[in-house]
Write a protein that holds these residues in place. Structure first.
Motif, PDB file in Angstrom:
ATOM      1  N   HIS A 326       1.468   6.911  11.970  1.00 22.71           N
ATOM      2  CA  HIS A 326       1.871   5.733  11.200  1.00 22.71           C
ATOM      3  C   HIS A 326       0.693   4.783  10.994  1.00 22.71           C
ATOM      4  N   GLN A 327      -0.147   4.662  11.992  1.00 15.26           N
ATOM      5  CA  GLN A 327      -1.320   3.801  11.886  1.00 15.26           C
ATOM      6  C   GLN A 327      -2.239   4.278  10.747  1.00 15.26           C
ATOM      7  N   HIS A 328      -2.487   5.566  10.678  1.00 16.71           N
ATOM      8  CA  HIS A 328      -3.358   6.120   9.626  1.00 16.71           C
ATOM      9  C   HIS A 328      -2.662   6.078   8.262  1.00 16.71           C
ATOM     10  N   PHE A 329      -1.372   6.333   8.248  1.00 15.21           N
ATOM     11  CA  PHE A 329      -0.621   6.307   6.990  1.00 15.21           C
ATOM     12  C   PHE A 329      -0.622   4.899   6.402  1.00 15.21           C
ATOM     13  N   THR A 330      -0.394   3.888   7.226  1.00 13.46           N
ATOM     14  CA  THR A 330      -0.385   2.498   6.757  1.00 13.46           C
ATOM     15  C   THR A 330      -1.753   2.093   6.232  1.00 13.46           C
ATOM     16  N   ALA A 331      -2.813   2.516   6.930  1.00 11.70           N
ATOM     17  CA  ALA A 331      -4.174   2.191   6.482  1.00 11.70           C
ATOM     18  C   ALA A 331      -4.468   2.836   5.126  1.00 11.70           C
ATOM     19  N   LEU A 332      -4.009   4.074   4.945  1.00 14.23           N
ATOM     20  CA  LEU A 332      -4.228   4.767   3.675  1.00 14.23           C
ATOM     21  C   LEU A 332      -3.470   4.083   2.538  1.00 14.23           C
ATOM     22  N   LEU A 333      -2.233   3.691   2.796  1.00 11.59           N
ATOM     23  CA  LEU A 333      -1.460   2.968   1.779  1.00 11.59           C
ATOM     24  C   LEU A 333      -2.168   1.680   1.386  1.00 11.59           C
ATOM     25  N   HIS A 334      -2.632   0.941   2.392  1.00 11.43           N
ATOM     26  CA  HIS A 334      -3.301  -0.340   2.127  1.00 11.43           C
ATOM     27  C   HIS A 334      -4.549  -0.136   1.275  1.00 11.43           C
ATOM     28  N   SER A 335      -5.311   0.926   1.563  1.00  9.70           N
ATOM     29  CA  SER A 335      -6.553   1.176   0.822  1.00  9.70           C
ATOM     30  C   SER A 335      -6.283   1.484  -0.647  1.00  9.70           C
ATOM     31  N   GLN A 336      -5.064   1.938  -0.964  1.00  7.88           N
ATOM     32  CA  GLN A 336      -4.724   2.281  -2.347  1.00  7.88           C
ATOM     33  C   GLN A 336      -3.787   1.258  -2.997  1.00  7.88           C
ATOM     34  N   GLY A 337      -3.622   0.092  -2.344  1.00  4.78           N
ATOM     35  CA  GLY A 337      -2.767  -0.959  -2.901  1.00  4.78           C
ATOM     36  C   GLY A 337      -1.300  -0.606  -2.905  1.00  4.78           C
ATOM     37  N   LEU A 338      -0.884   0.230  -1.943  1.00  4.14           N
ATOM     38  CA  LEU A 338       0.510   0.673  -1.862  1.00  4.14           C
ATOM     39  C   LEU A 338       1.182   0.098  -0.623  1.00  4.14           C
ATOM     40  N   ILE A 339       2.494   0.107  -0.641  1.00  2.80           N
ATOM     41  CA  ILE A 339       3.282  -0.271   0.530  1.00  2.80           C
ATOM     42  C   ILE A 339       4.597   0.493   0.470  1.00  2.80           C
ATOM     43  N   SER A 340       5.181   0.781   1.613  1.00  2.00           N
ATOM     44  CA  SER A 340       6.487   1.442   1.642  1.00  2.00           C
ATOM     45  C   SER A 340       7.591   0.393   1.613  1.00  2.00           C
ATOM     46  N   PHE A 341       8.782   0.795   1.218  1.00  2.00           N
ATOM     47  CA  PHE A 341       9.920  -0.123   1.243  1.00  2.00           C
ATOM     48  C   PHE A 341      10.125  -0.684   2.649  1.00  2.00           C
ATOM     49  N   ASN A 342      10.090   0.203   3.651  1.00  2.00           N
ATOM     50  CA  ASN A 342      10.296  -0.250   5.025  1.00  2.00           C
ATOM     51  C   ASN A 342       9.240  -1.262   5.447  1.00  2.00           C
ATOM     52  N   GLY A 343       7.988  -0.989   5.087  1.00  2.00           N
ATOM     53  CA  GLY A 343       6.919  -1.916   5.434  1.00  2.00           C
ATOM     54  C   GLY A 343       7.120  -3.281   4.807  1.00  2.00           C
ATOM     55  N   ALA A 344       7.583  -3.298   3.550  1.00  2.00           N
ATOM     56  CA  ALA A 344       7.804  -4.573   2.861  1.00  2.00           C
ATOM     57  C   ALA A 344       8.970  -5.344   3.480  1.00  2.00           C
TER      58      ALA A 344
END
Length: 628
Positions: A326-344
Motif C-alpha cells: 500500500h505504501q508503494h501503491f500510494t506513492a505511485l498514485l501520487h506521482s501520477q496525480g491520482l488518488i483512490s476513492f478510499n484514499g479520498a
C-alpha cells in the motif's frame, strides 16, 4: 383516582406501541407534522453542559462515541404546508403521475424529525415515497436546493430517481435541475474533493473517464490500466524492499529470495489463494482487494500496529505485505496525480475535522441528506458522513439526515458494508442530549403475493441481529400463484434442457396473465458462470433477464428462478482479524457472511411477483428451512 386513570392510559399506550409499532409510528409522525411548531425555549447554561455530557457514549470497542449534533427541535411545518402538499399530491395521482401514498408513506413524506431512520421493506414503494419527501422539502418547506442532497448507491439508481423527481418538480412548477441534488456517495465525495484535495484524477476511472464516479460496490474486475498500475507498484515494492520480497515468497510458498538479488529483482506473478476467497488471483490483485476491504472498514493501514492483531502467522504476514504494498501503491498514485476513492474518503474525513474556513458550495450541499439503501454503507462512509455534518454543525449550519433502507436486504458485507450500522444508527448519528432518531416502518409490500413474502421471511429466521417486522402483502393472488417451489437434485450440466423448457413455460404463463409484469422471468444466481451457460442457450426473444442477485436488487419480475445453493463461503481468518480491528461490529466476519447468505436468499426470493422456482443440488443453508 386521576393518577390511576393516568397510569392506566400510560400502560395502554405502551402496550399499543409495542404490539402495533407501525400504526403508532405513522400516527405520531402525522400528528407532529400537522401541529404548529411550538416556540423553542433557550436552554440554560447548566442544561446545555449536561447535554454535552450525555452525548458522549461508548462504541462496541469501548471507545467514546460521538457527541450528538443533530438538533432536538423539529422541522418547522405549518398546517397550510401539509394541506397544500396533500392537495397537490392528489392532483398528481389524478394525472397518473404517481400512486396514492399510504398512511405509513405519508408519515415519511411529512416527517418533522431532523434525524430519521426509515425501515423500508422489499417492494414497499420507498423510491416514490423518497421522491415525494424531496418535493415536500423543496416546494413546501422551501429548503434551499443548494443545501440538499439525495444519495443513491449507483449511477443507474440515481438516473431513475432523477427522472422521477424531475417529472414531479415539473408538475409542481418548481424550476430546479434534479441532476444537481441526486448523487452517489462517490460523486458527492468527488465534488467535495475538488474543493479540498485539488480536483484529483481517480484510479477507479482509469480507462473509463465517466462523467460522475459510480459506486464500485457493483463494479466488475479491474480494467487493464488499473492492473498495469498495480503490477508496477508490486514490482517497485519487490525491487526496493527486502522484507517485502521475503514476505512475498512466504505467501506464494516459494524458496526464500536471494539477498541481495542479482541484477534487477523480478517480482513473481504466481497466483495466491486466501482462505475464504472464491478463487486464486495474482498476488498484486489479491493484496489490492484486501486493502480495499480494510479501508472500507475505516482502517488506516499506515497506522495499524501488527502486534494488536488477533490472527495466525500467515494472516499477520499477509497484512504486513498489504501495508508495504500500500505504501508503494500510494506513492505511485501520487506521482501520477491520482488518488483512490478510499484514499479520498479518508483524507477528507481528516481534513474536515481540522478545517476552520467557511464551508464551500460542495460541503453546504450536504447539509440536508436523504440517503437511500443505507443498509449498504460501510464504516468508512460513516466516518465521512460524521466528519461532513460535524464540520457543518461547527460552522453554524442547520443539518438533517434521513436514512432509508432495509437491513434484511444488506448483501454487500464482502465489500465492508454491514446492517449493524443501520440497526445501531443512534450510536453513530446521535441527537443532542437524550434525544434519539425518529424511526418509521414501511411494511406494506406492493410487489409480491403473500406466499412469496412469507417464504422470504422464513429464510431469515436464523438471523439474530435484525429489525423485527412482518411485511403485509397488498397484491392479490391469482390461480396458479405460489411461493418458493424447490427443485432439488439439480445439476446444470445435465439439467440445462429441462431448465430451458421451464423458462419457456413460465414465459408462456406470464403472457396469458392479466396485468403481468413487463419482465416475465428473472434468472438469478450468486455467480456469473451459471448465468452465462444459460444465456448461451436461451432464446434472445424471450422476456427474460439473467442477473446476479446483487445486480438484481431493486428489480422485479413476474417469476423469479434461482440457481444457487446460497451456502456460506469458507472461513476467512484474515478478514476476521480486520473485522475485530475496526471495532465497529459485535461479531466476526464469518458470522456476518453466514447471515448474509440468508439475506441474499431473501433478496432473490422477493424479486418474484407471483412465482418463485429455486433449483439446487440439495436442501442446505437457506433452502433447508424452505424444504422443512
Amino acid at each position: 383516582m386521576l393518577s390511576a386513570v393516568a397510569r392506566y392510559k400510560q400502560l395502554l399506550s405502551g402496550a399499543l406501541a409495542r404490539y402495533f409499532p407501525r400504526t403508532t409510528a405513522y400516527l405520531r409522525a402525522e400528528r407532529e407534522a400537522a401541529q404548529p411548531r411550538k416556540p423553542t425555549r433557550k436552554q440554560s447554561k447548566k442544561k446545555a453542559s449536561g447535554s454535552r455530557k450525555t452525548g458522549s457514549r461508548k462504541d462496541a470497542g469501548g471507545k467514546p462515541g460521538p457527541a450528538g449534533i443533530y438538533p432536538a427541535t423539529r422541522l418547522k411545518v405549518e398546517d397550510a404546508q401539509v394541506q397544500a402538499m396533500r392537495e397537490r399530491v392528489a392532483q398528481a395521482v389524478s394525472a397518473g403521475l404517481i400512486g396514492a401514498p399510504s398512511d405509513e408513506q405519508w408519515a415519511m413524506i411529512l416527517c418533522r424529525a431532523p434525524l430519521a431512520r426509515i425501515f423500508a421493506g422489499a417492494g414497499s414503494g420507498k423510491s416514490s415515497t423518497l421522491v415525494l419527501r424531496v418535493v415536500f422539502l423543496l416546494c413546501h418547506l422551501e429548503v434551499d436546493p443548494k443545501r440538499l442532497t439525495v444519495i443513491s448507491f449507483t449511477n443507474a439508481s440515481c438516473a431513475e430517481l432523477r427522472e422521477r423527481l424531475q417529472r414531479l418538480l415539473g408538475f409542481w412548477h418548481y424550476p430546479h435541475d434534479a441532476h444537481q441534488c441526486v448523487r452517489t456517495f462517490h460523486a458527492a465525495m468527488a465534488t467535495l474533493a475538488k474543493e479540498h484535495l485539488g480536483n484529483p484524477r481517480w484510479f477507479e476511472q482509469l480507462d473509463d473517464p465517466a462523467e460522475e464516479p459510480d459506486n464500485p460496490l457493483t463494479g466488475a474486475r479491474l480494467r487493464p490500466a488499473q492492473q498495469r498500475l498495480l503490477r508496477q507498484a508490486y514490482q517497485n515494492a519487490y525491487a526496493e524492499d527486502a522484507r517485502f520480497r521475503l514476505l512475498t515468497h512466504r505467501l506464494l510458498k516459494l524458496p526464500a529470495p536471494e539477498e541481495p538479488p542479482k541484477g534487477k529483482a523480478k517480482a513473481p506473478l504466481d497466483a495466491c489463494k486466501l482462505p475464504g476467497e472464491f478463487a486464486a488471483l495474482p498476488l498484486f490483485e489479491l493484496l489490492h482487494g484486501q486493502i480495499d476491504f480494510a479501508e472500507s472498514l475505516g482502517i488506516r493501514l499506515d497506522r495499524l500496529d501488527l502486534k494488536t492483531l488477533a490472527c495466525g502467522p500467515r494472516e499477520r504476514d499477509f497484512i504486513e505485505t498489504m501495508q508495504r504494498f500500500h505504501q508503494h501503491f500510494t506513492a505511485l498514485l501520487h506521482s501520477q496525480g491520482l488518488i483512490s476513492f478510499n484514499g479520498a474518503f479518508a483524507q477528507l474525513s481528516e481534513r474536515l475535522q481540522g478545517a476552520g474556513d467557511k464551508p464551500g458550495p460542495a460541503l453546504l450541499a450536504l447539509s440536508h441528506l436523504l440517503i437511500d439503501e443505507f443498509q449498504d454503507i460501510s464504516p468508512q462512509i460513516v466516518l465521512w458522513l460524521q466528519a461532513v455534518h460535524r464540520r457543518l454543525h461547527a460552522a453554524g449550519e442547520r443539518i438533517s439526515l434521513m436514512a432509508i433502507g432495509d437491513d434484511w436486504q444488506s448483501i454487500y458485507g464482502w465489500r465492508g458494508s454491514s446492517p449493524e450500522l443501520f440497526i445501531d444508527f443512534d450510536r453513530h448519528f446521535p441527537s443532542r442530549g437524550r434525544g434519539k432518531s425518529t424511526t418509521l416502518l414501511l411494511n406494506t409490500n406492493y410487489r409480491s403475493i403473500e406466499p412469496v413474502i412469507r417464504d422470504g421471511e422464513k429464510v431469515l429466521a436464523e438471523v439474530q441481529n435484525k429489525q423485527a417486522k412482518t411485511c403485509v402483502a397488498a397484491r392479490a393472488m391469482q390461480p396458479g400463484d405460489h411461493g418458493v417451489r424447490l427443485i432439488q437434485r439439480f445439476d446444470l450440466a445435465s439439467g440445462l434442457p429441462r431448465l430451458l423448457e421451464e423458462i419457456r413455460a413460465q414465459c408462456a404463463h406470464v403472457a396469458s396473465r392479466p396485468g403481468a409484469d413487463r419482465t416475465a422471468v428473472l434468472l438469478l444466481s450468486r455467480r456469473n458462470e451459471p448465468l452465462q451457460q444459460v444465456r448461451a442457450e436461451l432464446d434472445k426473444a424471450l422476456p427474460v433477464k439473467a442477473l446476479t442477485i446483487h445486480r438484481a436488487k431493486g428489480l422485479q419480475a413476474e417469476v423469479a428462478i434461482i440457481l444457487d445453493d446460497c451456502l456460506p463461503v469458507e472461513k476467512h481468518p484474515l478478514r476476521n482479524a480486520l473485522y475485530a480491528q475496526c471495532s465497529f461490529f459485535a461479531g466476526s466476519y464469518d458470522q456476518a457472511m453466514q447471515d448474509e447468505t440468508r439475506r441474499l436468499a431473501y433478496v432473490a426470493i422477493t424479486r418474484g411477483v407471483s412465482r418463485v422456482l429455486w433449483y439446487t443440488r440439495k436442501a442446505q443453508g437457506a433452502t433447508q428451512c424452505l424444504a422443512r
